[in-house]
Design a protein around this motif. Sequence first.
Motif, mmCIF file in Angstrom:
data_model
loop_
_atom_site.group_PDB
_atom_site.id
_atom_site.type_symbol
_atom_site.label_atom_id
_atom_site.label_comp_id
_atom_site.label_asym_id
_atom_site.label_seq_id
_atom_site.Cartn_x
_atom_site.Cartn_y
_atom_site.Cartn_z
ATOM 1 N N MET A 147 6.943 -6.703 1.019
ATOM 2 C CA MET A 147 5.740 -5.978 0.654
ATOM 3 C C MET A 147 5.545 -4.729 1.523
ATOM 4 S SD MET A 147 3.342 -6.383 -1.597
ATOM 5 C CE MET A 147 3.145 -4.655 -1.946
ATOM 6 N N VAL A 148 5.825 -4.850 2.802
ATOM 7 C CA VAL A 148 5.591 -3.718 3.698
ATOM 8 C C VAL A 148 6.525 -2.559 3.366
ATOM 9 C CG1 VAL A 148 7.162 -4.552 5.518
ATOM 10 C CG2 VAL A 148 5.275 -3.059 6.099
ATOM 11 N N HIS A 149 7.766 -2.862 2.973
ATOM 12 C CA HIS A 149 8.688 -1.797 2.579
ATOM 13 C C HIS A 149 8.240 -1.150 1.273
ATOM 14 C CE1 HIS A 149 11.891 -2.171 5.599
ATOM 15 N NE2 HIS A 149 11.601 -3.457 5.610
ATOM 16 N N ALA A 150 7.696 -1.952 0.362
ATOM 17 C CA ALA A 150 7.193 -1.405 -0.894
ATOM 18 C C ALA A 150 6.025 -0.459 -0.634
ATOM 19 C CB ALA A 150 6.771 -2.535 -1.832
ATOM 20 N N LEU A 151 5.131 -0.847 0.284
ATOM 21 C CA LEU A 151 3.999 0.020 0.615
ATOM 22 C C LEU A 151 4.483 1.308 1.275
ATOM 23 C CD1 LEU A 151 1.387 -2.567 1.959
ATOM 24 C CD2 LEU A 151 1.187 -1.157 -0.109
ATOM 25 N N ALA A 152 5.498 1.208 2.127
ATOM 26 C CA ALA A 152 6.031 2.405 2.774
ATOM 27 C C ALA A 152 6.586 3.378 1.739
ATOM 28 C CB ALA A 152 7.108 2.018 3.786
ATOM 29 N N ASP A 153 7.244 2.846 0.708
ATOM 30 C CA ASP A 153 7.772 3.700 -0.362
ATOM 31 C C ASP A 153 6.639 4.382 -1.131
ATOM 32 O OD1 ASP A 153 10.369 3.063 0.290
ATOM 33 O OD2 ASP A 153 10.561 1.495 -1.239
ATOM 34 N N LEU A 154 5.550 3.626 -1.373
ATOM 35 C CA LEU A 154 4.408 4.201 -2.083
ATOM 36 C C LEU A 154 3.734 5.290 -1.257
ATOM 37 C CD1 LEU A 154 2.831 0.977 -3.662
ATOM 38 C CD2 LEU A 154 4.097 2.801 -4.837
ATOM 39 N N VAL A 155 3.629 5.081 0.039
ATOM 40 C CA VAL A 155 3.045 6.101 0.912
ATOM 41 C C VAL A 155 3.881 7.375 0.857
ATOM 42 C CG1 VAL A 155 2.518 6.701 3.309
ATOM 43 C CG2 VAL A 155 1.929 4.439 2.438
ATOM 44 N N LYS A 156 5.194 7.221 0.886
ATOM 45 C CA LYS A 156 6.085 8.386 0.802
ATOM 46 C C LYS A 156 5.888 9.124 -0.518
ATOM 47 C CE LYS A 156 10.985 9.663 1.079
ATOM 48 N NZ LYS A 156 12.369 9.141 1.277
ATOM 49 N N ALA A 157 5.754 8.355 -1.614
ATOM 50 C CA ALA A 157 5.545 8.984 -2.928
ATOM 51 C C ALA A 157 4.215 9.717 -2.976
ATOM 52 C CB ALA A 157 5.610 7.913 -4.019
ATOM 53 N N LEU A 158 3.160 9.107 -2.403
ATOM 54 C CA LEU A 158 1.843 9.745 -2.402
ATOM 55 C C LEU A 158 1.870 11.025 -1.571
ATOM 56 C CD1 LEU A 158 -1.100 9.587 -3.297
ATOM 57 C CD2 LEU A 158 -1.587 8.255 -1.235
ATOM 58 N N ALA A 159 2.606 11.013 -0.476
ATOM 59 C CA ALA A 159 2.709 12.206 0.368
ATOM 60 C C ALA A 159 3.359 13.357 -0.401
ATOM 61 C CB ALA A 159 3.513 11.883 1.630
ATOM 62 N N GLN A 160 4.208 13.009 -1.360
ATOM 63 C CA GLN A 160 4.870 14.021 -2.181
ATOM 64 C C GLN A 160 4.047 14.378 -3.413
ATOM 65 O OE1 GLN A 160 8.587 11.996 -2.912
ATOM 66 N NE2 GLN A 160 9.468 12.586 -0.930
ATOM 67 N N GLY A 161 2.892 13.711 -3.560
ATOM 68 C CA GLY A 161 1.997 14.000 -4.670
ATOM 69 C C GLY A 161 2.455 13.448 -5.997
ATOM 70 N N THR A 162 3.224 12.358 -5.978
ATOM 71 C CA THR A 162 3.778 11.817 -7.224
ATOM 72 C C THR A 162 3.459 10.337 -7.369
ATOM 73 O OG1 THR A 162 5.865 11.364 -6.076
ATOM 74 C CG2 THR A 162 5.677 13.469 -7.242
ATOM 75 N N LEU A 163 2.188 9.972 -7.301
ATOM 76 C CA LEU A 163 1.825 8.562 -7.407
ATOM 77 C C LEU A 163 0.632 8.367 -8.344
ATOM 78 C CD1 LEU A 163 2.689 5.785 -6.337
ATOM 79 C CD2 LEU A 163 0.927 6.009 -4.586
ATOM 80 N N PRO A 164 0.868 8.417 -9.665
ATOM 81 C CA PRO A 164 -0.221 8.163 -10.614
ATOM 82 C C PRO A 164 -0.555 6.678 -10.657
ATOM 83 C CG PRO A 164 1.842 8.470 -11.780
ATOM 84 C CD PRO A 164 2.130 8.779 -10.323
ATOM 85 N N ALA A 165 -1.763 6.376 -11.096
ATOM 86 C CA ALA A 165 -2.222 4.983 -11.132
ATOM 87 C C ALA A 165 -1.384 4.135 -12.080
ATOM 88 C CB ALA A 165 -3.693 4.939 -11.543
ATOM 89 N N PHE A 166 -0.739 4.754 -13.077
ATOM 90 C CA PHE A 166 0.058 3.989 -14.047
ATOM 91 C C PHE A 166 1.506 3.802 -13.595
ATOM 92 C CE2 PHE A 166 -0.066 8.465 -15.364
ATOM 93 C CZ PHE A 166 1.276 8.780 -15.379
ATOM 94 N N ASP A 167 1.841 4.296 -12.400
ATOM 95 C CA ASP A 167 3.193 4.114 -11.871
ATOM 96 C C ASP A 167 3.491 2.619 -11.792
ATOM 97 O OD1 ASP A 167 5.382 3.736 -9.929
ATOM 98 O OD2 ASP A 167 5.175 5.885 -9.561
ATOM 99 N N PRO A 168 4.607 2.152 -12.354
ATOM 100 C CA PRO A 168 4.907 0.712 -12.344
ATOM 101 C C PRO A 168 5.027 0.138 -10.933
ATOM 102 C CG PRO A 168 6.805 2.005 -13.101
ATOM 103 C CD PRO A 168 5.622 2.920 -13.082
ATOM 104 N N ARG A 169 5.381 0.961 -9.949
ATOM 105 C CA ARG A 169 5.455 0.474 -8.574
ATOM 106 C C ARG A 169 4.062 0.138 -8.045
ATOM 107 N NH1 ARG A 169 8.399 5.434 -5.861
ATOM 108 N NH2 ARG A 169 6.821 6.413 -7.206
ATOM 109 N N VAL A 170 3.060 0.902 -8.488
ATOM 110 C CA VAL A 170 1.676 0.619 -8.100
ATOM 111 C C VAL A 170 1.216 -0.696 -8.726
ATOM 112 C CG1 VAL A 170 -0.719 1.394 -8.268
ATOM 113 C CG2 VAL A 170 1.102 3.049 -7.784
ATOM 114 N N ALA A 171 1.504 -0.869 -10.004
ATOM 115 C CA ALA A 171 1.114 -2.098 -10.691
ATOM 116 C C ALA A 171 1.770 -3.315 -10.045
ATOM 117 C CB ALA A 171 1.496 -2.011 -12.166
ATOM 118 N N ASP A 172 3.041 -3.180 -9.670
ATOM 119 C CA ASP A 172 3.752 -4.287 -9.046
ATOM 120 C C ASP A 172 3.155 -4.631 -7.685
ATOM 121 O OD1 ASP A 172 6.092 -6.149 -8.939
ATOM 122 O OD2 ASP A 172 6.613 -4.893 -7.219
ATOM 123 N N ALA A 173 2.882 -3.614 -6.875
ATOM 124 C CA ALA A 173 2.297 -3.850 -5.556
ATOM 125 C C ALA A 173 0.903 -4.448 -5.673
ATOM 126 C CB ALA A 173 2.248 -2.544 -4.761
#
Length: 205
Positions: free
Chosen positions: A1-27
């Motif tokens: 889980m912690v690695h998944a959150l780290a990946d999401l943080v990286k994506a958000l920092a790049q401005g590419t994390l919409p709420a419908f992203d399947p990685r968000v739904a999975d987390a």
Amino acid sequence: MVHALADLVKALAQGTLPAFDPRVADAASKMGVDPLAAIALVGKFLQLRQQSRVVHFRGCNLGRDATMLNGYKLLFNASLITAPTCRMFYIRARPRRTPAGTSIAQLGGRAPTTANTRRRVFQASDGSAGPLLVDVRDIDGHTRVESPLSQLDTPQQAPRWGELLTGRWTNTAEASFVLPVLWDNAESSYHCPLEDGYRQRLSFT
């Protein structure tokens, strides 16, 4: 889980994390929250990452999982992570006056009267407090511990001992202090924060 959150943080920092992203739904599903709450959490981690920190984990055996600690290091953008590689507890010591006719040195040479108990006698190298005896009893080999006995000729010196054993103790309102301790189950003693034995039982990542 912690690695998944780290990946999401990286994506958000790049401005590419919409709420419908399947990685968000999975987390969100794994954490038991809705996607917007997951994104809010990721946003908080992104704020934390603006400053590189030293993070100290408190919990038995956490330092044995190098993969998890590396994940947290990424997640927090930490410069250093520390965690214990053995059992860790916080003991409330309330020293009582030594019984008349008995010295702490004598008590230190006797076996504890309670089972599964580690006994130590401490001496203040600067002479600012008298000798201290602290017993630590392991009740169930897991989560329950206590200090059934602690002795000090002058109980009012307890806050000073809190400072000597932990580096800083400011509560002088009562004759007690909280002592963090580490030990491996195979050991007959325990280790306090300013000792080499304590540092040797921490993982540094």
